[in-house]
Design a protein around this motif. Structure first.
Motif, PDB file in Angstrom:
ATOM      1  N   GLN B 116     132.192 -71.766 135.338  1.00 54.91           N
ATOM      2  CA  GLN B 116     131.830 -70.697 134.400  1.00 54.91           C
ATOM      3  C   GLN B 116     131.616 -69.329 135.033  1.00 54.91           C
ATOM      4  OE1 GLN B 116     128.200 -71.408 132.270  1.00 54.91           O
ATOM      5  NE2 GLN B 116     126.937 -70.766 133.984  1.00 54.91           N
ATOM      6  N   VAL B 139     140.447 -71.423 126.598  1.00 57.23           N
ATOM      7  CA  VAL B 139     139.155 -71.603 125.947  1.00 57.23           C
ATOM      8  C   VAL B 139     138.091 -71.519 127.032  1.00 57.23           C
ATOM      9  CG1 VAL B 139     137.729 -73.053 124.462  1.00 57.23           C
ATOM     10  CG2 VAL B 139     140.215 -73.223 124.316  1.00 57.23           C
ATOM     11  N   SER B 140     137.032 -70.737 126.791  1.00 55.51           N
ATOM     12  CA  SER B 140     135.975 -70.624 127.796  1.00 55.51           C
ATOM     13  C   SER B 140     134.676 -71.224 127.275  1.00 55.51           C
ATOM     14  CB  SER B 140     135.776 -69.166 128.183  1.00 55.51           C
ATOM     15  OG  SER B 140     135.314 -68.425 127.082  1.00 55.51           O
ATOM     16  N   GLN B 141     133.672 -71.298 128.158  1.00 57.12           N
ATOM     17  CA  GLN B 141     132.345 -71.832 127.809  1.00 57.12           C
ATOM     18  C   GLN B 141     132.448 -73.216 127.166  1.00 57.12           C
ATOM     19  OE1 GLN B 141     128.931 -70.722 128.042  1.00 57.12           O
ATOM     20  NE2 GLN B 141     129.863 -69.651 129.738  1.00 57.12           N
ATOM     21  N   ALA B 142     133.287 -74.068 127.753  1.00 57.75           N
ATOM     22  CA  ALA B 142     133.468 -75.407 127.206  1.00 57.75           C
ATOM     23  C   ALA B 142     132.267 -76.282 127.517  1.00 57.75           C
ATOM     24  CB  ALA B 142     134.731 -76.040 127.784  1.00 57.75           C
ATOM     25  N   VAL B 154     138.154 -78.782 122.446  1.00 57.20           N
ATOM     26  CA  VAL B 154     137.097 -78.202 123.270  1.00 57.20           C
ATOM     27  C   VAL B 154     135.968 -77.696 122.386  1.00 57.20           C
ATOM     28  CG1 VAL B 154     136.556 -76.426 124.974  1.00 57.20           C
ATOM     29  CG2 VAL B 154     138.822 -77.457 124.956  1.00 57.20           C
ATOM     30  N   ARG B 156     133.104 -75.181 122.300  1.00 55.43           N
ATOM     31  CA  ARG B 156     132.768 -73.956 123.007  1.00 55.43           C
ATOM     32  C   ARG B 156     131.398 -73.455 122.566  1.00 55.43           C
ATOM     33  NH1 ARG B 156     135.819 -68.107 122.035  1.00 55.43           N
ATOM     34  NH2 ARG B 156     134.974 -68.367 119.940  1.00 55.43           N
ATOM     35  N   GLN B 157     130.591 -73.059 123.538  1.00 58.80           N
ATOM     36  CA  GLN B 157     129.279 -72.497 123.205  1.00 58.80           C
ATOM     37  C   GLN B 157     129.370 -70.983 123.149  1.00 58.80           C
ATOM     38  OE1 GLN B 157     127.594 -74.276 126.625  1.00 58.80           O
ATOM     39  NE2 GLN B 157     126.317 -75.665 125.439  1.00 58.80           N
ATOM     40  N   THR B 158     128.909 -70.414 122.068  1.00 63.11           N
ATOM     41  CA  THR B 158     128.875 -68.955 121.998  1.00 63.11           C
ATOM     42  C   THR B 158     127.464 -68.508 121.659  1.00 63.11           C
ATOM     43  OG1 THR B 158     129.245 -68.668 119.629  1.00 63.11           O
ATOM     44  CG2 THR B 158     131.194 -69.046 120.993  1.00 63.11           C
ATOM     45  N   TYR B 162     128.181 -73.391 118.106  1.00 67.94           N
ATOM     46  CA  TYR B 162     129.312 -74.103 118.677  1.00 67.94           C
ATOM     47  C   TYR B 162     130.587 -73.869 117.885  1.00 67.94           C
ATOM     48  CZ  TYR B 162     126.174 -76.735 121.661  1.00 67.94           C
ATOM     49  OH  TYR B 162     125.271 -77.084 122.616  1.00 67.94           O
ATOM     50  N   VAL B 173     141.080 -73.931 130.684  1.00 62.32           N
ATOM     51  CA  VAL B 173     139.728 -74.093 130.140  1.00 62.32           C
ATOM     52  C   VAL B 173     138.693 -73.736 131.202  1.00 62.32           C
ATOM     53  CG1 VAL B 173     138.062 -75.670 129.093  1.00 62.32           C
ATOM     54  CG2 VAL B 173     140.492 -75.959 128.610  1.00 62.32           C
ATOM     55  N   SER B 176     131.424 -74.692 130.930  1.00 59.63           N
ATOM     56  CA  SER B 176     130.058 -74.202 131.107  1.00 59.63           C
ATOM     57  C   SER B 176     129.336 -75.149 132.071  1.00 59.63           C
ATOM     58  CB  SER B 176     129.364 -74.160 129.744  1.00 59.63           C
ATOM     59  OG  SER B 176     128.242 -75.006 129.720  1.00 59.63           O
TER      60      SER B 176
END
Lengths: 321, 257
Positions: B116, B139-142, B154, B156-158, B162, B173, B176
């Motif tokens: 991350q 995709v980020s913050q998986a 995936v 994802r946390q934002t 979620y 990917v 996190s």
């Protein structure tokens, strides 16, 4: 300087972080500022954009842009920067904005400076102020070419409602195949009361010293009395006491509220990095040797279970009077 | 399934910036970027779940970054590729993503994972730049990854909760650090790592032109270093029953209530 500010929205509101960056950009002497809103059914956000300093607003409104995914936004921005001869693109940090900014940097071969706490004009150059090495040093960074891209730390600038209205220009939306191959299948939003920790002027945060998840009500009550948001340390999030979205010190969750009250938080390095650029830091901890006291403006050696509820009462009484 | 994990060697312990070069001083001991261990762990889990495949580490850095790569090999990765070249030193995001994308192109992995953030530069952006260069979904913050039928799902946390995002393979990917608990290398793993392949590649091996790498290929620059803004003097009091009032007075004085 032809500046474009990426205005992120959630629901029917522009994010405060975006608006802060917009107000900052509008304050530059030779500002030629425009905002851009990208989404579906977002034209109504123009009023807000104008009020906070955008005389011009580009709107990319398309059903394919509804989900907050980064890559279609890169397509729109790249096109806009090329068509309009924009030399500077500014972002307030978020999970989405960081991915958009970095994708755009690669697409345009443009320099990206991230985690900036400020942006100034020095000797005719734009200079970014970037805290580094646990904020022990501020690095002056710049760009060798245009366009320049900057990503600002949350809470770096206050939105200024100067009034005014934005002239809206619709932009055509042409998306790359690969940009639309990822697809949002579900969104589960934690609907919380009050501001998020990125947007809040005040954060009251709780750590292990609270003793248990049930004691987070003490923190919530104080946050409510102060009109702030609740934050949590990694330790308590890991322990399942409080949701991850409130964690201070994760990626991108560097918060800079005007006031940060740390309740039962020892001040581990990860947490420190996440909050030390707050305006005023107050810490309450029963351990007199807790590291948090080293970077607090006011440290109270005491029991959070006693001090916090009493403080909540006093704040309420003051506000009521 | 072939999984590439992008990892980085970061300076061990307290970092410093060299006032001459204005770059991070990388002369001391190096360690595997702690956040990358989550990506290595997730790669091993994905490989286990499919029952076959390969986990390859891809890194850019000085020659001694091999030590950090060996730590990830000891966790269970199969082999490592290190892009190391004097001319790549001082690369910014634009230059790093260009070179890394070239190295990843050669591997043709189904999944490309990142940790991350980088523990030294606090950078948390590289994956999106690399994905754009490779023209792959990102995709980020998986917080959770599952794979089936040639696609990844995936979580994802934002900032807002979620999201669940589906991406066809190949995909990039960034995980996190809440996604898993990285395993400790076993003694067998540590011994075994010594015989695993660790290739090195130069910029010319990758066909990276000199003006696309290092400071020449970078679009950002560092002008100087300054002290952080000073904090006001810190006060510390013991609670003898009046602490709440003392805090309120302090906040009132600062016009915060």
């Amino acid at each position: 300087m032809s500046t474009l500010v990426f205005l992120e929205h959630h629901g029917h509101e522009l994010l405060k972080g975006s608006l802060g960056v917009l107000s900052k950009a509008a304050a530059f002497a030779d500002a030629d500022v425009a905002g851009v809103v990208i989404g579906s059914k977002v034209r109504a956000l123009a009023d807000q954009a104008g009020k906070f300093g955008a005389p011009k607003l580009y709107v990319a409104d398309d059903a394919r842009l509804e989900a907050p995914l980064p890559q279609p936004r890169v397509d729109v921005l790249a096109q806009l920067v090329r068509d309009k001869g924009i030399d500077t693109v500014l972002f307030g940090n978020s999970v989405l904005a960081a991915d958009v900014a970095a994708g755009l940097a690669a697409r345009l071969d443009a320099g990206l400076n991230w985690d900036l706490a400020d942006l100034v004009q020095q000797d005719g150059k734009l200079v970014g102020k970037r805290p580094a090495l646990q904020d022990s040093v501020y690095v002056d960074v710049g760009w060798k070419s245009e366009p320049r891209i900057a990503l600002f730390r949350s809470g770096s600038f206050d939105p200024v409602a100067a009034g005014g209205s934005a002239q809206v220009e619709d932009v055509a939306v042409a998306l790359e195949d690969f940009s639309t191959s990822a697809r949002m299948v579900d969104q589960a939003h934690e609907e919380s009361e009050g501001p998020s920790i990125e947007d809040a002027p005040v954060i009251v945060a709780g750590g292990r010293g609270l003793g248990g998840p049930e004691n987070f009500t003490l923190v919530e009550e104080l946050a409510k009395a102060l009109g702030g948001a609740v934050g949590a340390t990694r330790a308590v999030v890991d322990a399942g006491w409080y949701p991850y979205s409130t964690q201070v010190g994760q990626t991108g969750k560097t918060v800079s509220p005007k006031l940060y009250i740390a309740c039962g938080i020892s001040g581990a390095i990860q947490h420190k990095v996440g909050m030390q650029s707050s305006g005023v830091i107050v810490a309450i901890n029963k351990d007199t040797n807790a590291p948090i006291f080293e970077f607090s403006d006011l440290g109270v050696v005491g029991d959070v279970h006693e001090v916090v509820p009493r403080l909540t009462e006093l704040v309420r009484a003051r506000k009521a009077s | 399934m072939k999984i590439a994990v992008c990892v980085k060697q970061v300076p061990e312990g307290n970092s410093r910036i060299d006032p001459e070069t204005k770059r991070l001083d990388r002369s001391g001991e190096g360690a595997l970027n702690a956040f990358d261990a989550n990506a290595v762990e997730e790669a091993l889990r994905l490989k286990d779940a499919t029952g076959e495949g390969e986990v390859v580490l891809v890194s850019m850095g000085p020659p001694k970054a091999q030590d950090a790569l060996r730590k990830a090999l000891a966790m269970g990765a199969d082999r490592a590729v290190l892009v190391t070249d004097e001319a790549a030193a001082g690369s910014d995001l634009v230059a790093t993503s260009y070179t890394l994308a070239k190295a990843l192109e050669r591997e043709g992995a189904d999944v490309i994972l990142f940790g991350q953030q980088a523990g030294d530069s606090d950078g948390a952006v590289l994956w999106a730049a690399v994905a754009d260069r490779l023209r792959l979904p990102v995709v980020s913050q998986a917080a959770e990854i599952t794979q089936a039928d040639g696609k990844l799902t995936v979580k994802r946390q934002t900032e807002f909760g979620y999201d669940v995002i589906e991406a066809p393979l190949p995909a990039v990917v960034a995980v996190s650090d809440a996604i898993n608990e990285p395993r400790y290398p076993s003694l067998k793993g540590i011994m075994g790592a010594k015989s695993k392949a660790q290739a090195t590649l130069s910029l010319s091996d990758l066909g990276v032109e000199g003006d696309r790498a290092g400071e020449q290929g970078s679009r950002t620059e560092v002008y100087g270093l300054n002290d952080p803004p000073a904090r006001s003097e810190s006060k510390k009091i013991e609670d003898n029953g009046n602490a709440a009032q003392a805090i309120l007075d302090f906040l009132a004085e600062k016009r915060l209530v």
